[in-house]
Structures are given as structure tokens and as C-alpha cells.
Design an enzyme around this catalytic site. Structure first.
Site, PDB file in Angstrom:
ATOM      1  N   MET A 211      13.727 -39.309 -27.299  1.00  9.83           N
ATOM      2  CA  MET A 211      14.244 -38.178 -26.523  1.00  9.83           C
ATOM      3  C   MET A 211      15.125 -38.687 -25.391  1.00  9.83           C
ATOM      4  SD  MET A 211      11.954 -35.947 -23.818  1.00  9.83           S
ATOM      5  CE  MET A 211      11.456 -34.513 -24.707  1.00  9.83           C
TER       6      MET A 211
ATOM      7  N   ASP B  35      18.433 -36.638 -22.676  1.00 11.84           N
ATOM      8  CA  ASP B  35      18.753 -35.481 -21.819  1.00 11.84           C
ATOM      9  C   ASP B  35      18.180 -34.114 -22.223  1.00 11.84           C
ATOM     10  OD1 ASP B  35      20.513 -37.548 -21.425  1.00 11.84           O
ATOM     11  OD2 ASP B  35      22.304 -36.371 -21.780  1.00 11.84           O
TER      12      ASP B  35
ATOM     13  N   GLN C   4      18.219 -34.097 -26.384  1.00  6.66           N
ATOM     14  CA  GLN C   4      18.843 -35.131 -27.205  1.00  6.66           C
ATOM     15  C   GLN C   4      17.729 -35.839 -27.961  1.00  6.66           C
ATOM     16  OE1 GLN C   4      22.703 -36.280 -26.948  1.00  6.66           O
ATOM     17  NE2 GLN C   4      22.138 -34.136 -27.222  1.00  6.66           N
TER      18      GLN C   4
ATOM     19  N   PHE D  95      26.002 -34.138 -29.052  1.00  7.31           N
ATOM     20  CA  PHE D  95      25.703 -34.616 -27.693  1.00  7.31           C
ATOM     21  C   PHE D  95      25.308 -33.458 -26.772  1.00  7.31           C
ATOM     22  CE2 PHE D  95      27.762 -39.106 -27.184  1.00  7.31           C
ATOM     23  CZ  PHE D  95      27.022 -39.562 -28.255  1.00  7.31           C
ATOM     24  N   SER D  96      25.061 -33.794 -25.517  1.00  6.75           N
ATOM     25  CA  SER D  96      24.448 -32.844 -24.578  1.00  6.75           C
ATOM     26  C   SER D  96      25.295 -31.605 -24.316  1.00  6.75           C
ATOM     27  CB  SER D  96      24.174 -33.548 -23.253  1.00  6.75           C
ATOM     28  OG  SER D  96      23.072 -34.392 -23.411  1.00  6.75           O
TER      29      SER D  96
ATOM     30  N   ARG E 194      32.531 -34.875 -22.090  1.00 12.63           N
ATOM     31  CA  ARG E 194      31.301 -34.386 -22.730  1.00 12.63           C
ATOM     32  C   ARG E 194      30.392 -33.591 -21.796  1.00 12.63           C
ATOM     33  NH1 ARG E 194      31.068 -39.960 -22.698  1.00 12.63           N
ATOM     34  NH2 ARG E 194      29.699 -40.854 -21.116  1.00 12.63           N
TER      35      ARG E 194
ATOM     36  N   GLU F 145      28.376 -37.685 -15.967  1.00  9.52           N
ATOM     37  CA  GLU F 145      27.742 -37.070 -17.129  1.00  9.52           C
ATOM     38  C   GLU F 145      26.931 -35.846 -16.707  1.00  9.52           C
ATOM     39  OE1 GLU F 145      27.158 -40.582 -20.264  1.00  9.52           O
ATOM     40  OE2 GLU F 145      25.594 -40.588 -18.748  1.00  9.52           O
TER      41      GLU F 145
HETATM   42  C1  FRU Z   1      23.608 -38.799 -20.754  1.00  5.78           C
HETATM   43  C2  FRU Z   1      24.388 -38.941 -22.056  1.00  5.78           C
HETATM   44  C3  FRU Z   1      25.371 -37.798 -22.180  1.00  5.78           C
HETATM   45  C4  FRU Z   1      25.568 -37.710 -23.670  1.00  5.78           C
HETATM   46  C5  FRU Z   1      24.197 -38.033 -24.188  1.00  5.78           C
HETATM   47  C6  FRU Z   1      24.177 -38.709 -25.510  1.00  5.78           C
HETATM   48  O1  FRU Z   1      22.365 -39.378 -20.776  1.00  5.78           O
HETATM   49  O2  FRU Z   1      25.039 -40.196 -22.092  1.00  5.78           O
HETATM   50  O3  FRU Z   1      26.562 -37.973 -21.454  1.00  5.78           O
HETATM   51  O4  FRU Z   1      25.995 -36.434 -24.076  1.00  5.78           O
HETATM   52  O5  FRU Z   1      23.568 -38.837 -23.209  1.00  5.78           O
HETATM   53  O6  FRU Z   1      22.879 -38.807 -26.015  1.00  5.78           O
END
Ligand code: FRU
Length: 499
Positions: free
Chosen positions: A25, A27, A43, A86-87, A172, A226
Site C-alpha cells: 500500500m 498513498d 495505491q 497513479f494517485s 500527476r 506530489e
Molecule cells: C507519492 C507518489 C505519487 C504517485 C504515486 C505512485 O507517494 O509518488 O506522486 O502518484 O506515489 O504510486
């Protein structure tokens, strides 16, 4: 598949924090309220206990503490997201639940070929292809909050809508919200000069987006920014984000990657954010990528990933079949222009077996069997007028302890986790085992401490500072030992079991 999904080792699993049933696991994603439940996605990599092509796992809850696992909501199965979903974020639109996420593709040329975009005049020629990675913003919808369908015309924001100073491979983590019947999106980014940015977009329908503006604080504020989030709180706007690689300055930014809040004013017309105040969000070792939502009662609640990139956690090496967890939900409030964090009140209903000691002094040591337990809340208020040094040892074994100390001569609070038989190591910096902050020890200090088997969250002075950390104790020590040099006066010490 390298993990045994049936035999997850329970040793370090939490009792009141969200973790994956098995697998990896990171974000929190899509944190929102829909169909009478809180939804938290995250994630997720189901096939190993390390990061891999990202999926969105899905959990639902009535109270933000106890979560039920739903089926995986999104998988990396389209050309534009084939290397990772991704997030991103979630919100209710009409009667539907909409999720916005980043499609991650690390072989963009194949993607162009798949999409037959190669033929489109201008697309390739206008881009100098320096990286095969592309990140684009995508949409998925659900009518029931269980099954999510990706929008057929994804992406909703393509590489062509990225301003020219921003790297197309570092674009992202969209967070979307509505304001006066308009949709707004904030996205994390990195410029060609390796400077962290956020970008703002707006839309009438949540599908067609227009670029509005961008914000950066310059090179000293990290490389990529991020997981941004923007919301209103007590008449101000708050922008939280996770900047990578901010250099350490004294007590600040001691982690490799940080989490910050900017407090100020956001202009919805121009997309300009005027910064009035900035602060780091957590002083512990393991806190990253927080995301917020409004609770049913209209409170702003934040949850973060209780881990950190570029650290060596033992769960993978020990073969426990799971890795990663979320912090407690925390209510955010503004006090004198500063963000404070309070454990969300629903945790209180899981308290049992209250034990209280009041108005006594500790000289040397205080220990009591009733303080034992690996799943508890403790509240302590103390005064150091007659002592120089006060400390608390958690997860106490013969050779292990997590040490929280208060040094009056330095007016300093320090969390030290060097004494662990399964140490958590920083992959870049040796002996990186302490986190500290300044604190006025001429005043009484109040701590609210939540310990859950392998985690601790310490709220200092009603949430002015929070220290969030993991600790994998081999001896599984359950005792807490208090130690004072001189007399530390304890107004009260309360302990509850948390079930
Ligand atoms: C932050 C990150 C985000 C990305 C995700 C990928 O922890 O790097 O920027 O979307 O994790 O798993």
C-alpha cells in the site's frame, strides 16, 4: 506471485489503522463520502510487498476507523495507464462517484502507436521526446460506489495541455473539487529545472479542462511536488502537498521527502495562490502524501500514508505478506494562522478500561503494569519546573525502546528510534534515527499518544506538532517507562485500551 495471500503474518498488524489485507500500500486516494459511506482508495500492488504497477484498492467505512475492503476499483489495463493507475481523488457528481487519477505510461512511443496518434500532425514534432514516460489525467465513474468504469475518452487532460516549463513525465496526482458550480483541479508537477510546482485547471463539466495557472516556491522547496490538495478552512485556503527532497534546515524537513501546508488566499478567477504562512505537517519519520475530505459533519479530515519513500522497512524482508498502512484520520483546524491536527473524534468510541493517575511527581523512574499493552491511547500532562530532563520509553524490551525525550536546557523534544532490533534505515543517510522540534518547556506539556502494535502517533500540545512513526520491536515490548532527572510533576496520566 511472490506473496502468500492466505498466510499474512499478524505480528505487526495494526488494530485500528487501515492496512491492505495483503500486498503493498502507498498513498491514500479518492478520499470522499458517497452513498452514505466514506470511501478511501489507495495505491496498491497485490502481487508483492514492494511497489509495482499501481492499482487502486478500495475500502469503505462508516466512522473512518473500521474499514471494510471492497474489490479492487481500478487496474492498469488501458494503453494510457498500463504502467500504473497513479494517485488521485474522488467526489460525488450528480448521483455518481467520480474518480480522477493519473495514467502512468512508461513507454510512450508504444502508446502513441496504439492510439494511432503518430499520424496526428504536430503531436510528436511539437514535443522534444526526452523521456519515454508520460503522465496524463484520467476519469473513472461509478453509479454504485463498487464498480468503476474508465471514461471512454480518457485522458481528460493530455500531455498537450501541460505548460511548456513542466516535464510531461512528472505531472500527476489530480485533486478535484467543486466551487460555485465549477470544477477545479490541482495537479503535482516538476519543471525541466527540477523545481516542484502545482498546476491549476478548471472545467464546467468535470470532463473538458482548461489550464488556469501554476505555483512554485523556487528551488529550495524541493524537486517534484506530489499529491497536492486545496481546501477552505476557517476563512482561509490551505494547500497541502508532498515536496520531494527539500534539504534539511535545522529541525525542518528532516525526512528525505516532506509534507507541507501553505496557508493563504486562492483566487478562483486567476488561479493565483497568495501564500501567507507555511508549515511542515508532521515531525515524525513516517508520514507522506496526505489527502483530505469533508466529513459528514463538515469537518476537514486528513489521512496520510504512514510510511516514507527511500526507507528500508523490515516487513518485506521478514515475508509478512503485507506492507504499508494509513495514519489515523485527523481533523484539521486553524489556530493563530497555523494548522493544528486532532485525532478524529470517532476513535474515542473504541476506548476501554480507563486508568488514571493524577498529581504526582516522578523522580527517577515510573513504571506500572497497568500501562502495558500494544494497542492503547495515553494522555499525559506534565510540568518540568523542577526537572531538567524527562523521557518516555515505548515498546520497551531488554534491548529495545522508542525514546521520546524532553530536554529543558535545549527546549527540545526528540523522538529516537535507534534502539530497535529491526531498525528502519534511511537508504541515503547513515544513523538517521532521530526527529526533533523546539518546544517551550517552561510551560506545561500535553501529549496525546496512540500506539498500535507497530506504530505511534504523538500529538503535542493539542496537535501543534505531531510525530508519526513506525517501530518494529523484535521483543514486542508492551511496557512504557517514564524517567525524570529532577522532579517532573504529572498533572494527569490516563491510559485506555483501544479495541
Ligand atoms: C507519492 C507518489 C505519487 C504517485 C504515486 C505512485 O507517494 O509518488 O506522486 O502518484 O506515489 O504510486
Amino acid at each position: 506471485m511472490t506473496i502468500n495471500t492466505k498466510n499474512t503474518n499478524e505480528t505487526y498488524r495494526h488494530h485500528y489503522h487501515l492496512m491492505p489485507e495483503y500486498g503493498w500500500m502507498n498513498d491514500p486516494n479518492g478520499f470522499s463520502f458517497f452513498n452514505n459511506s466514506y470511501h478511501l482508495f489507495y495505491q496498491y500492488y497485490p502481487y508483492d510487498t514492494v511497489w509495482g504497477p499501481m492499482h487502486w484498492a478500495h475500502a469503505v467505512s462508516d466512522d473512518l476507523i473500521k474499514w471494510d475492503h471492497e474489490k479492487i476499483a481500478l487496474r492498469p489495463d488501458k494503453s494510457y495507464d498500463k504502467n500504473g493507475v497513479f494517485s488521485g481523488s474522488g467526489l460525488q457528481v450528480g448521483n455518481e462517484h467520480w474518480l480522477y487519477y493519473t495514467g502512468h505510461n512508461d513507454s510512450f512511443l508504444d502508446f502513441l502507436y496504439d492510439q494511432n496518434l503518430k499520424k496526428k500532425e504536430g503531436v510528436i514534432e511539437s514535443e522534444e521526446i526526452v523521456s519515454p514516460i508520460r503522465q496524463v489525467q484520467c476519469l473513472a465513474k461509478s453509479a454504485d460506489g463498487i464498480t468503476y468504469e474508465k471514461y471512454e475518452h480518457n485522458p481528460v487532460i493530455s500531455s498537450q495541455q501541460v505548460p511548456s516549463n513542466i516535464r510531461l513525465e512528472d505531472f500527476r496526482d489530480p485533486k478535484v473539487w467543486e466551487h460555485h458550480d465549477q470544477f477545479y483541479m490541482i495537479v503535482g508537477a516538476k519543471s525541466h529545472e527540477n523545481v516542484g510546482h502545482v498546476l491549476f485547471y478548471c472545467s464546467n463539466d468535470g470532463v473538458t479542462w482548461e489550464y488556469l495557472n501554476q505555483l512554485s516556491l523556487g528551488p529550495e522547496y524541493g524537486t517534484a511536488w506530489e499529491c497536492p490538495d486545496l481546501f477552505e478552512l476557517d476563512g482561509k485556503h490551505v494547500l497541502i502537498f508532498s515536496p520531494q527532497e527539500i534539504p534539511r534546515i535545522g529541525y525542518r524537513y528532516e525526512n528525505i521527502h516532506s509534507t507541507m501546508a501553505l496557508i493563504g488566499e486562492f483566487d478562483y478567477e486567476t488561479g493565483e495562490f497568495i501564500v501567507e504562512n507555511e508549515q511542515e505537517l508532521d515531525k515524525g519519520f513516517d508520514f507522506y502524501a496526505p489527502q483530505t475530505t469533508l466529513s459528514e459533519e463538515g469537518k476537514r479530515v486528513m489521512i496520510a500514508w504512514m510510511n516514507m519513500w527511500d526507507m528500508e522497512y523490515p516487513l518485506h524482508e521478514l515475508g509478512h505478506s503485507w506492507n504499508g498502512s494509513m495514519t489515523l484520520p485527523r481533523e484539521l483546524l486553524l489556530k493563530d494562522g497555523k494548522l493544528i491536527q486532532k485525532p478524529y473524534h470517532t476513535i474515542d468510541k473504541y476506548r476501554e478500561e480507563r486508568i488514571e493517575w493524577s498529581h504526582f511527581s516522578i523522580k527517577d523512574y515510573f513504571e506500572n503494569d497497568k500501562l502495558r499493552g500494544n494497542c492503547k491511547k495515553m494522555e499525559i500532562k506534565f510540568c518540568m519546573n523542577d526537572s531538567d530532563y524527562f523521557n518516555m520509553e515505548f515498546f520497551k524490551g531488554d534491548r529495545e525502546k522508542l525514546l521520546l525525550s524532553f530536554d529543558k536546557s535545549r527546549n527540545e523534544i526528540v523522538l529516537d528510534r535507534r534502539n530497535a532490533q529491526f531498525p528502519i534505515k534511511n537508504t541515503a543517510i547513515h544513523n538517521d534515527f532521530t526527529r526533533s522540534h523546539s518546544i517551550d518547556l517552561s510551560q506545561k506539556v500535553k501529549l496525546n499518544i496512540f500506539l498500535d502494535v507497530s506504530s505511534i502517533e504523538i500529538f503535542v500540545n493539542d496537535g501543534e506538532h505531531v510525530f508519526t512513526s513506525l517501530f518494529f520491536s523484535k521483543e514486542l515490548g508492551e511496557q512504557v517507562l517514564l524517567h525524570s532527572e529532577g522532579h517532573t510533576h504529572i498533572d494527569k496520566l490516563i491510559k485506555w485500551e483501544l479495541r
